[in-house]
Design an enzyme around this catalytic site. Structure first.
Site, PDB file in Angstrom:
ATOM      1  N   ALA A   9       0.865  -1.174   0.000  1.00  0.00           N
ATOM      2  CA  ALA A   9       0.000   0.000   0.000  1.00  0.00           C
ATOM      3  C   ALA A   9       0.904   1.225   0.000  1.00  0.00           C
ATOM      4  CB  ALA A   9      -0.928   0.005   1.205  1.00  0.00           C
ATOM      5  N   SER A  10       0.398   2.322  -0.543  1.00  0.00           N
ATOM      6  CA  SER A  10       1.258   3.484  -0.762  1.00  0.00           C
ATOM      7  C   SER A  10       1.589   4.260   0.497  1.00  0.00           C
ATOM      8  CB  SER A  10       0.605   4.428  -1.784  1.00  0.00           C
ATOM      9  OG  SER A  10       0.441   3.767  -3.017  1.00  0.00           O
TER      10      SER A  10
END
Length: 216
Positions: A9-10
């Site tokens: 996930a960023s």
């Protein structure tokens, strides 16, 4: 066949573990089992990702690198993607992405002759290249629109920058005050452990600052 699942996930506020059940369900449908998970919160625009690098270090020829979608593996600019692609090839990994069905054939050997197998790999690589390029293009487009939106908001006096999620911070504080661990707090609130840890660090720093002011 050793399947290594990579989940990314960023940002710290996103749940990198979100796709775990999806990947497990996919593997079960294919009649295989995921042997190792590599999970991290990091930008797909850099190759400096500790869990991805650990996966590459652990891998052996013939292993599978399983991702939910190609953009979980890369949003890299072209030169950096070529570097990562070469690293993947050098250790003998084969990429399987849920959003790229042609790569699924890797999980179900069909006894094809050498030429057919080579063609399948070549076609899979061609589509992987296309999706990697698209992932970067999508990232650039989103960034451009974000910048345009911010500039427009600034011109109208509406831009206030990124706001802190006060409700989440309050709930984290309550859980920690009850004695829950960082992991338990993250699980209860469906956020990342790094988000909870960051709150603890900030709270500790604030308390230390207050103590110093009191002494003065």
């Amino acid at each position: 066949m050793f399947i290594r699942a990579y989940l990314r996930a960023s940002t710290d506020d996103q749940d990198a573990n979100r796709a775990r059940k999806t990947l497990q369900s996919f593997a079960a449908d294919q009649g295989v089992r995921i042997a190792a998970f590599y999970i991290e919160n990091a930008s797909g625009t850099t190759v400096d990702r500790s869990e991805l690098l650990r996966l590459l270090a652990d891998a052996s020829p013939g292993d599978v690198l399983l991702v939910e979608s190609v953009d979980r593996l890369t949003r890299l600019p072209r030169p950096a993607w070529e570097q990562l692609r070469n690293q993947i090839a050098a250790v003998g990994l084969q990429v399987v992405a849920l959003d790229l069905p042609i790569t699924h054939a890797v999980l179900k050997p069909t006894g094809e002759d050498g030429i057919q197998e080579w063609m399948l790999k070549a076609i899979s690589q061609m589509f992987l290249e296309f999706m990697a390029t698209f992932a970067r293009k999508d990232y650039d487009t989103r960034r451009e629109r974000q910048i345009q939106g911010i500039e427009k908001a600034k011109s109208t006096g509406l831009y206030r920058g990124r706001q802190t999620d006060q409700e989440q911070r309050r709930r984290i504080q309550e859980c920690l005050a009850k004695g829950f661990s960082v992991r338990k707090t993250a699980d209860l609130l469906s956020c990342s452990t790094s988000t909870v840890s960051r709150f603890k660090r900030e709270a500790a720093a604030l308390m230390q600052s207050d103590d110093q002011l009191f002494i003065l």
